[in-house]
Scaffold this motif. Structure first.
Motif, PDB file in Angstrom:
ATOM      1  N   SER A   1      -5.859  35.582 -42.410  1.00 23.24           N
ATOM      2  CA  SER A   1      -5.584  34.270 -43.001  1.00 23.24           C
ATOM      3  C   SER A   1      -5.449  33.192 -41.933  1.00 23.24           C
ATOM      4  O   SER A   1      -5.440  33.477 -40.733  1.00 23.24           O
TER       5      SER A   1
ATOM      6  N   LYS B   1      -8.206  35.954 -46.831  1.00 16.84           N
ATOM      7  CA  LYS B   1      -9.555  36.420 -47.169  1.00 16.84           C
ATOM      8  C   LYS B   1      -9.737  37.884 -46.783  1.00 16.84           C
ATOM      9  O   LYS B   1      -9.480  38.278 -45.654  1.00 16.84           O
ATOM     10  N   ASN B   2     -10.171  38.678 -47.757  1.00 16.12           N
ATOM     11  CA  ASN B   2     -10.506  40.092 -47.542  1.00 16.12           C
ATOM     12  C   ASN B   2      -9.340  40.897 -46.978  1.00 16.12           C
ATOM     13  O   ASN B   2      -9.471  41.616 -45.991  1.00 16.12           O
TER      14      ASN B   2
ATOM     15  N   GLU C   1      -6.081  31.716 -52.310  1.00 15.65           N
ATOM     16  CA  GLU C   1      -6.186  30.361 -51.761  1.00 15.65           C
ATOM     17  C   GLU C   1      -5.199  29.448 -52.482  1.00 15.65           C
ATOM     18  O   GLU C   1      -4.857  29.671 -53.645  1.00 15.65           O
TER      19      GLU C   1
ATOM     20  N   ASN D   1      -8.125  38.336 -52.204  1.00 21.13           N
ATOM     21  CA  ASN D   1      -8.455  36.994 -51.742  1.00 21.13           C
ATOM     22  C   ASN D   1      -7.560  35.992 -52.452  1.00 21.13           C
ATOM     23  O   ASN D   1      -7.448  36.014 -53.681  1.00 21.13           O
TER      24      ASN D   1
END
Length: 211
Positions: A136, A151-152, A76, A74
Motif C-alpha cells: 500500500s 493493492k493485491n 481504496e 484490494n
C-alpha cells in the motif's frame, strides 16, 4: 540373494545354532515414491469495509481469487481532510464448532504513527505495518491524506509470529484518530486456514522383500 545366519553363544563360549537360527533372503528392488510437501494456505474468503463518513469517502473493498487456496484483497478510499494521529486496534477471533467467533489471543491497540516512526514496536501492530509497507501507499508516518490504496494483499505465513490452528478466523482492524479515540472505520477480514499437500516429485527408494 544373501543368506544371514544368527546364532547365540552359550555359557562356555560355544555357538548354539539350535538356540536361535534366522535365515533371511533379501532381494533389493526399486520402487517409485511420491514426495509430499505440506503447507498452510491462508485464504481470504470475505472482506468488509466500514468507513466513518466524517473521515473516509469513496471506500471500496474487493477480493480477487488466485486459486482455490489463495485470494487477494484490494481496498481504496479518500481521506476527507487528514489523519494526524492514527491508532489501530487489532482483534482476532476464531470460529468454534458452534459456528460462533470467539476471541483468539490478540486484542491490542497501538499508535500507527509511532510504528512507522520507529517509536513503537508492538509485535502484532508491527506485522500490520509490515504488510501495509509491502502492498500500500500507507507506508509512512502521519499525517495521512488524499487517496489511500491497498493493492493485491495476500495473507502469508511469513507475516505471522505463530502457526495458528486450522480453521476460520475473523480479523478486525479498527482505525482510530486522536485521543480520546474517534472512530475512523474498520476493516474486517474473514480467513480460512487449510493444509495443502503438494506432490512435488518421484524418487527411487529400495524395497526389501522377505522370501
Amino acid at each position: 540373494m544373501e543368506t544371514l545366519e544368527l546364532t547365540e553363544e552359550d555359557g562356555n563360549g560355544k555357538k548354539d545354532s539350535n538356540y536361535s537360527y534366522l535365515a533371511l533372503n533379501v532381494m533389493l528392488n526399486e520402487v517409485l515414491v511420491d514426495i509430499v510437501q505440506s503447507s498452510l494456505a491462508y485464504k481470504l474468503v470475505k472482506l468488509e469495509c466500514l468507513p466513518n463518513a466524517r473521515y473516509i469517502r469513496n471506500a471500496t473493498c474487493a477480493i480477487k481469487a488466485v486459486n482455490r487456496y489463495r485470494s487477494l484483497a484490494n481496498m481504496e478510499c479518500d481521506i476527507v481532510d487528514r489523519l494526524q494521529n492514527v491508532s489501530l486496534n487489532l482483534e482476532i477471533f476464531q470460529r468454534n464448532t458452534a459456528n460462533h467467533f470467539k476471541p483468539f489471543l490478540v486484542n491490542v491497540t497501538t499508535n500507527v504513527c509511532k510504528i512507522f516512526d520507529r517509536q513503537s514496536f508492538d509485535a502484532y501492530a508491527t506485522i500490520v505495518a509490515k504488510i501495509l509497507k509491502d502492498v500500500s501507499n500507507v507506508n509512512h508516518t502521519c499525517p495521512y491524506m488524499n487517496h489511500l490504496i491497498v493493492k493485491n494483499l495476500l495473507l502469508e505465513a511469513r507475516y505471522l509470529p505463530i502457526v495458528p490452528p486450522l480453521g476460520f478466523y475473523k480479523l478486525v482492524l479498527h482505525f482510530l484518530e486522536g485521543f480520546p479515540y474517534d472512530d475512523v472505520g474498520s476493516v474486517i477480514l474473514y480467513v480460512q486456514i487449510t493444509e495443502v499437500k503438494e506432490f512435488k516429485a518421484l524418487t527411487r527408494v529400495p524395497k526389501f522383500r522377505q522370501l
